[in-house]
Enzyme design. Structure first.
Site, PDB file in Angstrom:
ATOM      1  N   ASP A  20      -6.132  -6.296 -18.938  1.00  0.00           N
ATOM      2  CA  ASP A  20      -6.178  -5.830 -17.739  1.00  0.00           C
ATOM      3  C   ASP A  20      -5.970  -6.891 -16.547  1.00  0.00           C
ATOM      4  O   ASP A  20      -6.777  -8.158 -16.638  1.00  0.00           O
ATOM      5  CB  ASP A  20      -7.852  -5.533 -17.745  1.00  0.00           C
ATOM      6  CG  ASP A  20      -8.291  -5.032 -16.269  1.00  0.00           C
ATOM      7  OD1 ASP A  20      -7.433  -4.841 -15.107  1.00  0.00           O
ATOM      8  OD2 ASP A  20      -9.407  -5.098 -16.108  1.00  0.00           O
ATOM      9  N   ASP A  24     -10.075  -4.325 -12.949  1.00  0.00           N
ATOM     10  CA  ASP A  24     -10.846  -2.899 -12.611  1.00  0.00           C
ATOM     11  C   ASP A  24     -11.388  -2.124 -14.158  1.00  0.00           C
ATOM     12  O   ASP A  24     -11.740  -1.287 -14.194  1.00  0.00           O
ATOM     13  CB  ASP A  24      -9.896  -2.033 -11.995  1.00  0.00           C
ATOM     14  CG  ASP A  24      -8.724  -1.520 -12.758  1.00  0.00           C
ATOM     15  OD1 ASP A  24      -8.521  -2.146 -13.832  1.00  0.00           O
ATOM     16  OD2 ASP A  24      -7.934  -0.663 -12.556  1.00  0.00           O
ATOM     17  N   ASP A  28      -3.378  -2.442 -17.854  1.00  0.00           N
ATOM     18  CA  ASP A  28      -2.223  -2.240 -16.932  1.00  0.00           C
ATOM     19  C   ASP A  28      -0.951  -2.978 -17.452  1.00  0.00           C
ATOM     20  O   ASP A  28      -1.128  -3.713 -18.033  1.00  0.00           O
ATOM     21  CB  ASP A  28      -2.785  -2.346 -15.409  1.00  0.00           C
ATOM     22  CG  ASP A  28      -3.349  -3.786 -15.359  1.00  0.00           C
ATOM     23  OD1 ASP A  28      -2.617  -4.627 -15.982  1.00  0.00           O
ATOM     24  OD2 ASP A  28      -4.333  -3.934 -14.546  1.00  0.00           O
ATOM     25  N   ASP A  97       6.378   7.035 -25.195  1.00  0.00           N
ATOM     26  CA  ASP A  97       5.759   8.428 -25.769  1.00  0.00           C
ATOM     27  C   ASP A  97       6.200   9.553 -25.037  1.00  0.00           C
ATOM     28  O   ASP A  97       6.418   9.545 -23.755  1.00  0.00           O
ATOM     29  CB  ASP A  97       4.180   8.127 -25.642  1.00  0.00           C
ATOM     30  CG  ASP A  97       3.583   8.638 -26.810  1.00  0.00           C
ATOM     31  OD1 ASP A  97       3.692   9.773 -27.219  1.00  0.00           O
ATOM     32  OD2 ASP A  97       2.718   7.606 -27.568  1.00  0.00           O
ATOM     33  N   ASP A 193       5.156  12.901 -29.782  1.00  0.00           N
ATOM     34  CA  ASP A 193       3.973  13.240 -30.003  1.00  0.00           C
ATOM     35  C   ASP A 193       3.942  14.630 -30.846  1.00  0.00           C
ATOM     36  O   ASP A 193       4.604  15.732 -30.280  1.00  0.00           O
ATOM     37  CB  ASP A 193       3.141  13.256 -28.717  1.00  0.00           C
ATOM     38  CG  ASP A 193       1.649  13.523 -29.029  1.00  0.00           C
ATOM     39  OD1 ASP A 193       1.042  12.664 -29.937  1.00  0.00           O
ATOM     40  OD2 ASP A 193       0.979  14.454 -28.810  1.00  0.00           O
ATOM     41  N   GLU A 234       6.306  12.133 -34.520  1.00  0.00           N
ATOM     42  CA  GLU A 234       5.165  12.088 -35.136  1.00  0.00           C
ATOM     43  C   GLU A 234       5.027  13.406 -35.981  1.00  0.00           C
ATOM     44  O   GLU A 234       4.817  14.396 -35.336  1.00  0.00           O
ATOM     45  CB  GLU A 234       3.961  12.022 -34.340  1.00  0.00           C
ATOM     46  CG  GLU A 234       2.493  11.924 -34.949  1.00  0.00           C
ATOM     47  CD  GLU A 234       1.114  12.234 -34.108  1.00  0.00           C
ATOM     48  OE1 GLU A 234       0.090  11.785 -34.429  1.00  0.00           O
ATOM     49  OE2 GLU A 234       1.504  12.945 -33.012  1.00  0.00           O
ATOM     50  N   HIS A 305      -3.276   4.373 -32.663  1.00  0.00           N
ATOM     51  CA  HIS A 305      -4.169   4.364 -31.790  1.00  0.00           C
ATOM     52  C   HIS A 305      -5.040   5.389 -32.072  1.00  0.00           C
ATOM     53  O   HIS A 305      -6.192   5.842 -31.397  1.00  0.00           O
ATOM     54  CB  HIS A 305      -3.783   4.779 -30.355  1.00  0.00           C
ATOM     55  CG  HIS A 305      -2.853   5.833 -30.360  1.00  0.00           C
ATOM     56  ND1 HIS A 305      -1.688   6.076 -30.936  1.00  0.00           N
ATOM     57  CD2 HIS A 305      -3.167   7.096 -29.786  1.00  0.00           C
ATOM     58  CE1 HIS A 305      -1.236   7.131 -30.609  1.00  0.00           C
ATOM     59  NE2 HIS A 305      -1.931   7.985 -30.035  1.00  0.00           N
ATOM     60  N   ASP A 306      -4.998   6.331 -33.315  1.00  0.00           N
ATOM     61  CA  ASP A 306      -5.640   7.360 -33.736  1.00  0.00           C
ATOM     62  C   ASP A 306      -6.404   7.127 -34.963  1.00  0.00           C
ATOM     63  O   ASP A 306      -7.332   7.870 -35.495  1.00  0.00           O
ATOM     64  CB  ASP A 306      -4.744   8.645 -33.887  1.00  0.00           C
ATOM     65  CG  ASP A 306      -4.173   9.124 -32.998  1.00  0.00           C
ATOM     66  OD1 ASP A 306      -4.582   9.181 -31.805  1.00  0.00           O
ATOM     67  OD2 ASP A 306      -2.969   9.799 -33.067  1.00  0.00           O
TER      68      ASP A 306
HETATM   69  O1  ISL Z   1      -5.625  12.311 -36.211  1.00  0.00           O
HETATM   70  C1  ISL Z   1      -5.961  13.300 -35.823  1.00  0.00           C
HETATM   71  C2  ISL Z   1      -6.522  14.371 -36.585  1.00  0.00           C
HETATM   72  O2  ISL Z   1      -7.787  14.107 -36.454  1.00  0.00           O
HETATM   73  C3  ISL Z   1      -5.697  13.465 -34.460  1.00  0.00           C
HETATM   74  O3  ISL Z   1      -6.569  12.422 -34.004  1.00  0.00           O
HETATM   75  C4  ISL Z   1      -4.462  13.495 -33.620  1.00  0.00           C
HETATM   76  O4  ISL Z   1      -4.751  14.086 -32.694  1.00  0.00           O
HETATM   77  C5  ISL Z   1      -3.083  13.716 -34.328  1.00  0.00           C
HETATM   78  O5  ISL Z   1      -2.764  12.713 -35.069  1.00  0.00           O
HETATM   79  C6  ISL Z   1      -2.043  14.019 -33.191  1.00  0.00           C
HETATM   80  O6  ISL Z   1      -1.919  12.751 -32.130  1.00  0.00           O
HETATM   81  C7  ISL Z   1      -1.200  12.978 -31.211  1.00  0.00           C
HETATM   82  O7  ISL Z   1      -1.461  14.059 -30.600  1.00  0.00           O
HETATM   83  C8  ISL Z   1      -2.704  13.958 -29.890  1.00  0.00           C
HETATM   84  C9  ISL Z   1      -3.276  12.732 -29.209  1.00  0.00           C
HETATM   85  O8  ISL Z   1      -4.538  12.849 -28.967  1.00  0.00           O
HETATM   86  C10 ISL Z   1      -2.918  11.529 -30.233  1.00  0.00           C
HETATM   87  O9  ISL Z   1      -3.264  10.517 -29.526  1.00  0.00           O
HETATM   88  C11 ISL Z   1      -1.410  11.725 -30.285  1.00  0.00           C
HETATM   89  O10 ISL Z   1      -1.416  10.353 -31.287  1.00  0.00           O
HETATM   90  C12 ISL Z   1      -2.617  15.119 -28.734  1.00  0.00           C
HETATM   91  O11 ISL Z   1      -1.392  14.719 -27.817  1.00  0.00           O
END
Ligand code: ISL
Length: 516
Positions: A20, A24, A28, A97, A193, A234, A305-306
């Site tokens: 950051d 804030d 960023d 993305d 995605d 993905e 990030h998931d």
């Molecule tokens: O891992 C998953 C199943 O529990 C989900 O968290 C995840 O949503 C899935 O992997 C798809 O992910 C992608 O699309 C989602 C977004 O929330 C995720 O951050 C992204 O990586 C919807 O756009």
């Protein structure tokens, strides 16, 4: 920028939680700019930025309301152009993305679509008089009723993320235009995605992998304009049998895919079961073998990030945190394919512990908490959430141990585990990652060479990579110490312990080189 795919080494940035620059509480682009040196010094040559387009941020930017604008709170579109330029000046490719399956319901297309059944944008989305049984990935039905027009729209994720109708040629044209816009801004590729969800199979009742999936991907990326791009889809449906259909070069679809089998996610993210490191290695190894056999280039990653932090999920985030983090770094960087590191992995960040549901932000986590409140005890609920929540990966990077304003409750172990502390430590995770990356650049057998599994059992995993005249042998010991006969005529290139290699301590990772 045009790098051979095998030579790419990615670092994934989640801008909101990276750095950051204006205080804030939200990361960023200015923050990313200030850390280019940090990223470059690690040795990576590509970055993937998760979405920072205009968005109401119900799902932290995966709910886009304008594909052509970077949100002002991140610095706006002009700042993004500067960022792309600066990364390029430093020899780092930039991948953005691309959220193809859905838009935010705040997107002007959806706002128009819900005005009336005959609105020209109606068919940009998927409407039904009667919903089917499909469930949202974030919990509950995947259909939301629109009172005004008396129909349901499909949302595979949050209610505020409406699925686009890719069977409509106008939607496909719009999405090609989005890609072309960012190509013109200089981006080197896209992480797409949930790409395998863009074609639905209503007949088979499957929300994804539909009959026109590959046609749609080719239409997007099989064009002259997109020829030089790096593209990774993905694809939760990707496996050894169908990977070729996504990323065989002559099909002109994707460079590679993210498949998830190796992460042992089949029991759902909120299960308390902790997968064995052996199982992770087995699946990684099988994926290597099948992808190489087919001449395909896999991605290699343990975090994004998931996902919860890999040190906590697969190894030891206590006494052996350094050893675990460095071993997992070895698994990511010594295999064949394209490694992806996730921000914070390079300093061995662990899961974050929180005792109140209020400290969680992620929409999937909050839906899970709501659905299970009263069904599980408070302790069970907190334990499962602490283990599996996507927020584990989204707590801001602790650059130092100091408390700062932040959009989400900060990482619980920030005072102990942070960048300055890691830099000062005798055993620095960052330095080990840096050394691994340096090896990957120095020894062609790591990028181009063959792969063979030499040993995999409940104690350890050993493999070799080789090409003309050089061979690298990597040994990964699991929890229990074991005795070992080091390879003959080999020298140690890297070791997270040091000392004799005749005994392998918990989470030891040693890399040997043999020249012929
Ligand atoms: O891992 C998953 C199943 O529990 C989900 O968290 C995840 O949503 C899935 O992997 C798809 O992910 C992608 O699309 C989602 C977004 O929330 C995720 O951050 C992204 O990586 C919807 O756009």
């Amino acid at each position: 920028m045009r790098l051979k795919k095998e030579n790419l080494i990615f670092y994934q940035i989640y801008p909101k939680s990276f750095c950051d620059s204006d205080g804030d509480g939200v990361g960023d682009i200015g923050g990313i700019l200030s850390k280019i040196e940090y990223i470059k010094n690690l040795g990576v040559n590509a970055v993937w930025l998760t979405p920072c387009y205009a968005s109401p941020e119900v799902d932290n930017g995966y709910d886009i309301s304008d594909y052509y604008a970077i949100a002002e709170k991140y610095g706006g579109t002009k700042k993004m152009e500067t960022l792309i330029e600066k990364f390029h000046e430093n020899g780092i490719a930039v991948v953005l993305d691309f959220v193809a399956n859905h838009t935010s319901t705040a997107h002007p297309w959806f706002q128009a679509a819900k005005k009336s059944k005959d609105n020209p944008y109606r068919d940009y989305y998927i409407w039904r008089a009667e919903p089917n049984e499909w469930q949202s990935i974030f919990g509950g039905t995947a259909w939301e009723f629109d009172g005004k027009t008396g129909e349901y729209y499909l949302h595979s994720f949050a209610v505020e993320q409406a699925d686009l109708n890719w069977d409509n040629p106008r939607v496909r044209k719009e999405m090609r235009a989005v890609i072309d816009f960012w190509i013109a801004k200089g981006v080197d590729g896209f992480r797409c995605d949930v790409l395998d969800m863009i074609s639905k199979d209503f007949e088979k009742g499957e929300n994804g992998s539909g009959p026109r999936l590959h046609e749609y991907i080719r239409e997007l990326f099989g064009r002259e304009e997109t020829d030089r791009l790096f593209t990774v889809g993905e694809c939760w449906s990707a496996n050894a049998e169908n990977a070729r259909a996504f990323c065989e070069e002559k099909r002109k679809e994707l460079t590679t895919v993210f498949a998830f089998d190796h992460l042992c996610v089949e029991n759902g993210r909120f299960s308390m079961e902790k997968p064995a490191l052996q199982e992770l290695c087995k699946r990684l190894s099988e994926w290597q073998i099948s992808m190489r056999r087919q001449g395909l280039c896999p991605t290699v990653f343990l975090e994004n990030h998931d996902q919860p932090r890999s040190v906590s999920r697969f190894a030891d985030d206590g006494k052996y945190r350094y050893e675990s983090a460095t071993l997992l770094g070895g698994l990511t960087l010594l295999h064949y394919g394209i490694p992806f590191l996730y921000q914070g992995q390079e300093i061995g960040m662990t899961n974050s512990r929180h005792e109140s549901l209020k400290e969680f932000n992620d929409v999937e986590t909050c839906n899970y908490a709501r659905a299970n409140f009263g069904k599980l005890t408070e302790k069970e609920l907190l334990d499962t959430i602490n283990a599996g929540s996507r927020d584990n990966a989204r707590r801001p990077i602790p650059w130092d141990g100091k408390d700062k304003k932040s959009w989400i409750t900060p990482y619980s172990r920030r005072r102990e585990i942070n960048v300055s502390a890691d830099f000062r430590a005798e055993k620095s995770v960052y330095s080990f990652y840096r050394a691994l990356i340096a090896l990957r650049k120095e020894y062609a057998c790591l990028t181009q060479g063959a792969y063979e599994r030499l040993e995999l059992n409940e104690t350890r995993y050993i493999f070799r990579r080789w090409s003309a005249g050089e061979e690298i042998i990597a040994a990964f010991n699991f929890e229990k110490p074991s005795s070992f006969t080091p390879p003959e005529n080999a020298k140690v290139l890297l070791d997270n312990y040091g000392g004799s290699a005749k005994r392998l301590q918990p989470y030891r990772c040693i890399v040997f080189l043999r020249k012929s």
